[in-house]
Write an enzyme that holds these catalytic residues in place. Structure first.
Site, short mmCIF file in Angstrom:
data_model
loop_
_atom_site.label_atom_id
_atom_site.label_comp_id
_atom_site.label_asym_id
_atom_site.label_seq_id
_atom_site.Cartn_x
_atom_site.Cartn_y
_atom_site.Cartn_z
N MET A 29 -10.44 6.59 -44.79
CA MET A 29 -9.22 7.44 -44.42
C MET A 29 -9.85 8.29 -43.23
O MET A 29 -11.00 8.52 -42.74
CB MET A 29 -9.16 8.56 -45.66
CG MET A 29 -10.23 9.46 -45.70
SD MET A 29 -9.56 11.01 -46.86
CE MET A 29 -8.32 11.84 -45.44
N ASP A 31 -7.26 11.27 -40.27
CA ASP A 31 -6.45 12.18 -40.32
C ASP A 31 -5.48 12.47 -41.56
O ASP A 31 -4.99 11.91 -41.86
CB ASP A 31 -5.49 12.20 -39.27
CG ASP A 31 -6.42 11.62 -37.84
OD1 ASP A 31 -7.28 11.46 -37.82
OD2 ASP A 31 -5.51 11.59 -36.92
N ARG A 155 1.14 10.19 -28.81
CA ARG A 155 1.23 9.92 -30.18
C ARG A 155 1.11 11.09 -30.94
O ARG A 155 0.89 12.40 -30.29
CB ARG A 155 0.16 8.83 -30.65
CG ARG A 155 -1.39 9.39 -30.50
CD ARG A 155 -2.38 8.56 -30.88
NE ARG A 155 -3.56 8.87 -30.39
CZ ARG A 155 -4.29 8.33 -29.24
NH1 ARG A 155 -3.61 7.46 -28.78
NH2 ARG A 155 -5.48 8.61 -29.18
N ASP A 156 1.20 11.14 -32.16
CA ASP A 156 0.92 12.35 -33.22
C ASP A 156 1.94 13.33 -32.96
O ASP A 156 1.81 14.69 -32.69
CB ASP A 156 -0.57 12.91 -33.01
CG ASP A 156 -1.69 11.90 -32.92
OD1 ASP A 156 -1.50 10.65 -33.42
OD2 ASP A 156 -2.55 12.02 -32.44
N TRP A 284 -15.15 10.77 -34.29
CA TRP A 284 -15.18 9.29 -33.73
C TRP A 284 -16.24 8.74 -33.59
O TRP A 284 -16.41 7.60 -33.47
CB TRP A 284 -14.14 9.09 -32.88
CG TRP A 284 -12.62 9.36 -33.05
CD1 TRP A 284 -11.97 10.27 -32.73
CD2 TRP A 284 -11.94 8.27 -34.04
NE1 TRP A 284 -10.47 9.96 -33.39
CE2 TRP A 284 -10.61 8.83 -33.90
CE3 TRP A 284 -12.43 7.38 -34.75
CZ2 TRP A 284 -9.75 8.24 -34.83
CZ3 TRP A 284 -11.18 6.67 -35.70
CH2 TRP A 284 -10.05 6.94 -35.41
C1 FRU Z 1 -6.94 10.79 -34.53
C2 FRU Z 1 -6.09 9.76 -34.45
C3 FRU Z 1 -5.03 10.20 -33.90
C4 FRU Z 1 -4.12 8.81 -34.42
C5 FRU Z 1 -5.03 8.22 -35.57
C6 FRU Z 1 -5.19 7.04 -35.88
O1 FRU Z 1 -8.24 10.85 -35.11
O2 FRU Z 1 -6.92 8.94 -33.08
O3 FRU Z 1 -4.58 10.32 -32.82
O4 FRU Z 1 -3.04 9.05 -34.52
O5 FRU Z 1 -6.19 8.97 -35.34
O6 FRU Z 1 -5.68 6.67 -37.29
#
Ligand code: FRU
Length: 476
Positions: A29, A31, A155-156, A284
């Protein structure tokens, strides 16, 4: 390769698996996404690879809780299935939900591959059963990357209602710089770009991941996770969001957490009106393909404990541990330690050094020491150091000798004002979270030390430390 062709159903026993922090049933897992509270239930979705304990094609895992302490795992809510969200290095990326007309609208980033590069678009899935099963909308993808924006860095979506319109905020990269794009819609389907949100001049890196935006005690709050920023990890801004300009006029820019492992924040407002901030208890740099490492055979990744955000008069935010956590406490242990002489080291024995809560109250007026040192997860040549440098006004989290993996030292300002400094520390098998300075100095870090590294010591440096109280609880 640990990939299997079937979702793994149960992660085996692993002493490093947190006991009171959320972890996936198995697999990977990252986010927390799509959070909402409805009819007494907290809904948590999360970035999930059910097939292996490493990042892979993204799904939305789903769990619900009534008390934020115990979670029930539910079937996967979103899985890659369409040309726009199917790719081994893509899938259903992070996003948010809104409740409207009895339906749950989940906005997510669909990631597919084009010429070997990620291609990211914004998509919608709708649930008619309160958030358990979702149907992807036939109009997907709803939003394509606009000209000038890197299609691999777009994204997001965070969606919310304001006045008589819906708004969406997205993280993006344009010409190597991170930006947030604001969109507007009348019907949640047709989205018009209002523009890039003007932000204060700061080092916000080259991509602004996981934006979140909400109102707290009369001020607007913006949060995001900048990639490639030297000065920020998960930043928050308090001030005023102007959706017309569009701009965020910030009175204050701060950090949500100053430690190593806290990223991709996402929040909800619950039935008591509390703003609760969730985050991935990782970063990360821990990606298995960077370090060739995953913490266990069958699972990887956890959430930090949700934190309650509140606004201070000077525009800063405090992030307090959940009140609910007190329900997990075992019997209270008061340690009869009133003072520590210079160089004196005392062990807190009798509390479970792998899974506990500590509350240290320092009598600042009578303390002469330069710092109080906590040696946590100590044993077998390992230890994690938390140093409250009262004279130098700094809190440091030192992982130099913590385990075989994490290195480095993180620090944050420590005002240590007033009569008493309260320091709360939560330890959970592979994580340490510390809250002090009225919950404005907050640090989290993962520690993968062996089980035998379970000792806790307190030590005074350059002077004497006087306590108003030293309390510990095992956590059940
Ligand atoms: C942040 C991220 C988001 C993306 C997701 C992919 O941790 O890089 O920007 O949507 O994780 O798993």
């Amino acid at each position: 390769m640990r990939q299997t062709d079937k979702p793994q159903t149960e992660a085996g026993a692993d002493q490093r698996r947190p006991r009171y922090h959320f972890t996936p049933p198995s697999g990977w897992m990252n986010d927390p996404v799509g959070l909402f509270f409805s009819e007494g239930l907290y809904h948590l979705y999360y970035q999930h690879n059910p097939y292996a304990p490493e990042w892979g094609a993204m799904h939305w895992g789903h769990a619900v809780s009534r008390d934020l302490l115990h979670w029930q795992h539910l079937p996967i809510a979103l899985a890659p299935s369409e040309p726009y969200d199917s790719w081994e290095a893509g899938g259903c990326f992070s996003g948010s939900t809104v409740l409207h007309g009895g339906l749950v609208y989940a906005f997510y980033t669909g990631v597919c591959g084009r010429d070997g590069q990620a291609y990211q678009t914004q998509c919608l899935a709708v649930s008619r059963d309160g958030g358990t099963t979702f149907e992807k909308h036939p109009a997907n993808p709803l939003i394509q990357p606009p000209p000038g924006v890197d299609p691999a860095q777009f994204r997001d979506p965070k969606v919310w209602r304001q006045g008589d319109a819906w708004y969406m905020l997205l993280g993006a990269r344009r010409a190597g710089r991170g930006e947030l794009l604001l969109y507007r819609s009348a019907d949640l389907l047709a989205w018009e770009l209002v523009g890039p949100l003007a932000l204060p001049d700061d080092d916000f890196g080259n991509m602004l991941e996981c934006p979140d935006c909400f109102t707290l005690d009369g001020k607007d709050v913006l949060m995001f996770s900048p990639m490639g920023s030297e000065s920020h990890k998960v930043v928050y801004l308090t001030g005023r969001l102007d959706c017309q300009k569009p701009a965020f006029e910030a009175g204050h820019v701060g950090e949500t957490d100053w430690g190593f492992d806290y990223y991709a924040t996402h929040s909800l407002k619950d039935g008591q009106g509390r703003r609760l901030v969730f985050a991935w208890a990782n970063a990360w740099t821990w990606m298995p393909w960077w370090n060739n490492w995953g913490p266990a055979e069958s699972w990887c990744g956890a959430l930090a404990m949700p934190r309650q955000a509140s606004l201070l008069p000077d525009g800063r935010l405090a992030f307090a541990p959940l009140e609910e956590l007190a329900r997990l406490r075992g019997p209270r242990q008061c340690f009869p330690i009133e003072r520590l002489a210079l160089g004196e080291r005392r062990e807190l024995s009798g509390v479970d050094g792998l899974c506990c809560e500590l509350l240290l109250e320092l009598d600042l007026a009578r303390t002469t020491a330069q710092s109080l040192l906590l040696r946590l997860r100590s044993g077998q040549g390992c230890e994690t150091l938390l140093r409250c440098n009262l004279a130098g006004h700094q809190l440091t989290f030192d992982r130099t000798r913590a385990d075989a993996y994490g290195k480095g030292v993180r620090s944050c300002p420590l005002r240590a004002e007033g009569e008493t400094l309260r320091l709360r520390v939560f330890i959970d098998c592979s994580s340490i979270e510390v809250f002090t300075d009225g919950d404005t100095a907050v640090m989290s870090g993962n520690v993968y030390a062996p089980e035998q590294a379970c000792h806790i010591y307190l030590e005074a440096e350059q002077g004497e430390v006087v306590f108003a109280g030293v309390t510990g609880w095992d956590i059940k």
